[in-house]
Motif scaffolding. Structure first.
Motif, PDB file in Angstrom:
ATOM      1  N   VAL A 237       1.105  -0.987  -0.175  1.00 30.65           N
ATOM      2  CA  VAL A 237      -0.158  -0.103   0.176  1.00 30.65           C
ATOM      3  C   VAL A 237       1.015   1.400  -0.057  1.00 30.65           C
ATOM      4  O   VAL A 237       1.888   1.196   0.751  1.00 30.65           O
ATOM      5  CB  VAL A 237      -0.940   0.042   1.260  1.00 30.65           C
ATOM      6  N   LEU A 238       0.672   2.052  -0.732  1.00 27.47           N
ATOM      7  CA  LEU A 238       1.393   3.374  -1.018  1.00 27.47           C
ATOM      8  C   LEU A 238       0.717   4.439   0.054  1.00 27.47           C
ATOM      9  O   LEU A 238      -0.608   4.571  -0.100  1.00 27.47           O
ATOM     10  CB  LEU A 238       1.383   4.060  -2.307  1.00 27.47           C
ATOM     11  N   PRO A 239       1.339   4.713   1.192  1.00 21.07           N
ATOM     12  CA  PRO A 239       0.786   5.601   2.153  1.00 21.07           C
ATOM     13  C   PRO A 239       0.434   6.903   1.680  1.00 21.07           C
ATOM     14  O   PRO A 239       1.171   7.499   0.762  1.00 21.07           O
ATOM     15  CB  PRO A 239       1.655   5.682   3.308  1.00 21.07           C
ATOM     16  N   GLN A 240      -0.643   7.588   2.183  1.00 17.67           N
ATOM     17  CA  GLN A 240      -1.060   9.183   1.616  1.00 17.67           C
ATOM     18  C   GLN A 240       0.075   9.898   2.306  1.00 17.67           C
ATOM     19  O   GLN A 240       0.828   9.695   3.248  1.00 17.67           O
ATOM     20  CB  GLN A 240      -2.302   9.346   2.174  1.00 17.67           C
ATOM     21  N   ALA A 241       0.643  10.891   1.479  1.00 18.98           N
ATOM     22  CA  ALA A 241       1.415  12.032   1.918  1.00 18.98           C
ATOM     23  C   ALA A 241       1.022  12.580   3.224  1.00 18.98           C
ATOM     24  O   ALA A 241      -0.323  12.869   3.410  1.00 18.98           O
ATOM     25  CB  ALA A 241       1.716  12.956   0.944  1.00 18.98           C
ATOM     26  N   CYS A 242       1.721  12.728   4.105  1.00 17.23           N
ATOM     27  CA  CYS A 242       1.361  13.213   5.429  1.00 17.23           C
ATOM     28  C   CYS A 242       2.336  14.396   5.975  1.00 17.23           C
ATOM     29  O   CYS A 242       3.644  13.954   6.344  1.00 17.23           O
ATOM     30  CB  CYS A 242       1.408  12.255   6.465  1.00 17.23           C
ATOM     31  N   ASN A 243       2.158  15.581   5.866  1.00 19.12           N
ATOM     32  CA  ASN A 243       2.922  16.696   5.997  1.00 19.12           C
ATOM     33  C   ASN A 243       2.627  17.365   7.477  1.00 19.12           C
ATOM     34  O   ASN A 243       1.589  17.643   7.679  1.00 19.12           O
ATOM     35  CB  ASN A 243       2.968  17.836   4.891  1.00 19.12           C
ATOM     36  N   PRO A 244       3.753  17.450   8.307  1.00 20.13           N
ATOM     37  CA  PRO A 244       3.491  18.028   9.427  1.00 20.13           C
ATOM     38  C   PRO A 244       3.403  19.630   9.443  1.00 20.13           C
ATOM     39  O   PRO A 244       4.256  19.973   8.488  1.00 20.13           O
ATOM     40  CB  PRO A 244       4.648  17.645  10.222  1.00 20.13           C
ATOM     41  N   ILE A 245       2.556  20.457   9.911  1.00 19.83           N
ATOM     42  CA  ILE A 245       2.551  21.713   9.977  1.00 19.83           C
ATOM     43  C   ILE A 245       2.763  22.081  11.355  1.00 19.83           C
ATOM     44  O   ILE A 245       2.038  22.096  12.237  1.00 19.83           O
ATOM     45  CB  ILE A 245       1.177  22.225   9.508  1.00 19.83           C
ATOM     46  N   ALA A 246       4.125  22.549  11.437  1.00 20.11           N
ATOM     47  CA  ALA A 246       4.537  23.154  12.833  1.00 20.11           C
ATOM     48  C   ALA A 246       3.846  24.475  13.328  1.00 20.11           C
ATOM     49  O   ALA A 246       3.404  25.265  12.496  1.00 20.11           O
ATOM     50  CB  ALA A 246       6.108  23.287  12.985  1.00 20.11           C
ATOM     51  N   GLY A 247       3.658  24.489  14.626  1.00 17.31           N
ATOM     52  CA  GLY A 247       3.289  25.802  15.280  1.00 17.31           C
ATOM     53  C   GLY A 247       4.297  26.978  15.239  1.00 17.31           C
ATOM     54  O   GLY A 247       5.315  26.727  14.450  1.00 17.31           O
ATOM     55  N   PRO A 248       3.841  28.051  15.394  1.00 16.30           N
ATOM     56  CA  PRO A 248       4.551  29.334  15.413  1.00 16.30           C
ATOM     57  C   PRO A 248       5.939  29.188  16.532  1.00 16.30           C
ATOM     58  O   PRO A 248       5.994  28.285  17.458  1.00 16.30           O
ATOM     59  CB  PRO A 248       3.700  30.118  16.013  1.00 16.30           C
ATOM     60  N   THR A 249       6.887  30.282  16.583  1.00 17.24           N
ATOM     61  CA  THR A 249       7.899  30.077  17.411  1.00 17.24           C
ATOM     62  C   THR A 249       7.603  30.381  18.634  1.00 17.24           C
ATOM     63  O   THR A 249       6.466  31.068  18.915  1.00 17.24           O
ATOM     64  CB  THR A 249       9.039  31.506  16.742  1.00 17.24           C
ATOM     65  N   LEU A 250       8.345  29.528  19.408  1.00 20.08           N
ATOM     66  CA  LEU A 250       7.950  29.592  21.046  1.00 20.08           C
ATOM     67  C   LEU A 250       8.934  30.395  21.813  1.00 20.08           C
ATOM     68  O   LEU A 250      10.124  30.273  21.506  1.00 20.08           O
ATOM     69  CB  LEU A 250       7.748  28.066  21.607  1.00 20.08           C
ATOM     70  N   ASN A 251       8.594  31.358  22.565  1.00 23.79           N
ATOM     71  CA  ASN A 251       9.544  32.212  23.518  1.00 23.79           C
ATOM     72  C   ASN A 251       9.221  31.527  24.858  1.00 23.79           C
ATOM     73  O   ASN A 251       7.957  31.952  25.290  1.00 23.79           O
ATOM     74  CB  ASN A 251       9.340  33.635  23.364  1.00 23.79           C
TER      75      ASN A 251
END
Length: 661
Positions: A237-251
């Motif tokens: 099975v060819l897995p679906q592309a799965c892209n992480p979307i990172a959160g904003p810069t943390l201070n």
């Protein structure tokens, strides 16, 4: 050898299938190179083997030895990212998807060097068996659009030098819905004299994409190993592309007591939503290019311990759990601020009782200063553009620029030395052959230190840019120091960039003043009379040095009172100290020194009958009470007034201060 499995799906057959699945799920180990795109994942499937040969609707494709047959697919099929309507089927147990391509009779490891995508259910030197009238390659189609299944079956195929009765049977099934692939094995035991080929011991099982991707996508189940068994079903099975979307810069502020933060970080979201589910696709992260840590899903947030003070790059990766291949990447910045003031330690309040006649006491003490961020070493290292492989725009090739990237450096931790008191990079360049009017330097941090020669924008984080420094006439042969003041976390990997510098002529590594170590032949065509000696080069070298470390905190400073070792007078002196750490956090402490006069002096006075006084160079002397009084104990001699009667008759005044002269 098993000649034919029942096609029944009775409970007895199901129990048998369960037994072999449990036995052979562990041997189904998939090896796969790290890929730039998603790859197929091989998993065990439970579908029982249904023989195609002999069923209505099944047709013979062909027979023979080392023969390929062109087959039109009943539906468009997409393998990896390419769609096909025609395939080539070989008697040697493989399928190729490009016309004019072949794999031949000799199997090998995946990926191969041969063009064209291919399926390898059992790639070996196979042939139909002449004594077996049914031996051959068959095809059939089941179901209706859009849920059709196309089946290819190698039925009772023998190994080369085929012997009747020593054959195997296996299938490839292509699914119209979902572009799934199944390899199914009814019988993989040749037996007899061909037993050395049983279960894939001389075969390749897997699949691969077209040549073009780097590295070429491929999934291997086994190469010349017993990787398949009777009744086994493998689904790709060819897995679906799965892209992480990172959160904003943390201070974040540092955690109390440590020079780091235990950072609570929200997990990335995913595109498509929910694609990282912890079963097929997982999530992992690394801090500043370190080892990856797997995240247990589902979760809303995680705590990343000990994220150091400074700017930190968090790399998020989604990955295929079964083989570890990366599915998507995103980065996030976590800035950790040191907001914790140092701990300053003053001594306790102290009371000093004076001896008779004493008016002050010498008192020594220590004030300590400790910080949650310990001091780091500042260390020098040469960085020259003579590394291999060459960096982009490497000056080793005498390129004309415009920008030049110098070899990266990893910054270790340690203790400060050499008296430096700030964090900085100082670049020294020799300008004799710079061919530029000005110099400017950028300092980058590599996001992925594992790729030190990847100087693209995607792999670097700008830390600081120096001021533009003029070179001008007369500066040739001199080193130009270009300071950069910035925070560089220990352990970071940095990259130096010289901006708009023109041509460089750098072929050696200058280890120190007057010392030149040559790293190879001169690429610029300039003769070298005596390699190894800086003076013999005949032209200037472009070298760079970086000095690095955390800012060194100054010692505590006194804002009130008297310093250690001073004479403290009678009374109470309040001493106040201030401590400031490397980033400006400040704290204070105070203590008192109380000096008490001798408590019970006598009140009567007894004077010497004869006082001898030595005059100074000016023929004068001041007479103190300690020179006149006898007996005691007395209080502080400074509390007594000594006056002289220098006019006869003595004893009745006039009285004047006790100064002789």
């Amino acid at each position: 050898m098993i000649k034919k499995f029942t096609q029944s799906t009775s409970s007895g057959a199901s129990l048998f299938i369960t037994r072999w699945l449990l036995a052979f799920v562990l041997p189904l180990l998939v090896s796969q190179a790290a890929l730039a795109q998603l790859n197929y994942v091989a998993t065990a499937c439970n579908d029982p083997y249904v023989q195609a040969q002999g069923q209505a609707g099944t047709t013979l494709i062909g027979t023979g030895d080392d023969v390929q047959f062109t087959v039109n697919l009943p539906f468009t099929y997409t393998l990896y990212t390419t769609s096909f309507t025609q395939i080539r089927v070989s008697t040697n147990g493989f399928v190729v998807f490009q016309p004019g391509t072949d794999r031949g009779l000799g199997n090998g490891a995946l990926p191969t060097a041969t063009a064209g995508a291919a399926l390898y259910p059992f790639w070996d030197d196979l042939q139909t068996v002449g004594a077996n009238a049914n031996s051959g390659v068959y095809q059939r189609v089941d179901g209706v659009a859009p849920n059709r299944i196309f089946t290819l079956e190698w039925f009772q195929i023998g190994h080369f030098s085929a012997v009747s009765g020593q054959e195997i049977t296996f299938q490839v099934r292509l699914f119209e819905n979902g572009n799934r692939i199944q390899y199914k094995y009814q019988d993989v035991i040749f037996g007899g004299g061909q037993a050395i080929n049983d279960n894939g011991l001389s075969a390749t099982v897997g699949l691969e994409d077209v040549i073009g991707a780097t590295p070429r996508p491929s999934t291997t189940v086994g190469v010349n190993t017993a990787s398949v068994t009777n009744g086994q079903c493998i689904e790709f099975v060819l897995p679906q592309a799965c892209n992480p979307i990172a959160g904003p810069t943390l201070n974040l502020n540092s955690t109390i007591g440590i020079c780091a933060a235990n950072a609570v970080v929200s997990l990335p979201t995913f595109n498509p939503a929910g694609c990282a589910n912890g079963t097929v696709i997982g999530l992992r992260y690394s801090v500043n290019g370190g080892a990856f840590t797997n995240v247990t899903l589902p979760a809303a947030s995680i705590t990343i311990p000990n994220v150091p003070v400074g700017s930190n790059v968090i790399t998020w990766q989604t990955y295929i759990i079964s083989n570890g291949a990366t599915a998507g990447v995103a980065t996030q910045i976590i800035n950790v601020l040191d907001t914790e003031p140092p701990v300053i330690t003053c001594p306790a309040n102290v009371t000093i009782n004076l001896a008779p006649g004493a008016c002050e006491a010498i008192y020594s003490y220590n004030v300590g200063l400790a910080d949650n961020c310990p001091l780091q070493a500042i260390k020098a290292a040469w960085a020259v553009d003579t590394s291999a492989p060459l960096l982009a725009n490497s000056s080793l090739s005498c390129s004309a620029g415009p920008n030049h990237y110098f070899q990266v450096l990893t910054l270790p931790a340690g203790a400060f030395s050499n008296g430096f008191n700030s964090t900085f990079a100082r670049i020294g360049v020799n300008s004799a052959y710079s061919q530029a009017a000005t110099f400017q330097v950028r300092l980058h941090r590599l996001i992925n230190p594992a790729a030190p020669y990847n100087v693209t924008a995607a792999n670097r984080q700008l830390l600081a840019t120096s001021a533009v420094t003029p070179l001008g006439p007369g500066l040739g042969g001199g080193n130009i120091n270009i300071p950069i003041v910035t925070s560089i976390p220990a352990g970071a990997t940095v990259l130096l960039e010289i901006i708009n510098s023109g041509a460089f002529y750098s072929v050696g590594n200058q280890a120190g003043s007057g010392t030149q170590t040559w790293l190879g032949a001169d690429p610029c065509g300039i003769p070298v009379a005596n390699p190894g000696t800086f003076a013999s080069i005949g032209f200037a070298q472009e070298v760079a040095a970086v000095l690095y470390g955390l800012v060194q905190a100054p010692p505590p400073s006194q804002t009130a009172g008297l310093p250690s070792g001073a004479s403290f007078p009678i009374g109470t002196t309040t001493n106040i100290y201030k401590g400031t750490d490397a980033v400006g956090n400040m704290t204070t402490c105070s203590f008192t020194v109380t000096v008490q006069e001798y408590p019970n002096p006598i009140q009567s006075l007894v004077c010497n009958d004869l006082v001898q006084v030595s005059l100074d160079d000016n023929c004068t002397a001041i007479i103190g009470a300690d020179q006149v009084l006898e007996g005691g104990p007395y209080g502080c001699y400074d509390d007594y007034i000594v006056e002289l009667d220098k006019s006869a008759p003595f004893g009745n005044g006039p009285w004047v201060p006790a100064v002789l002269g």
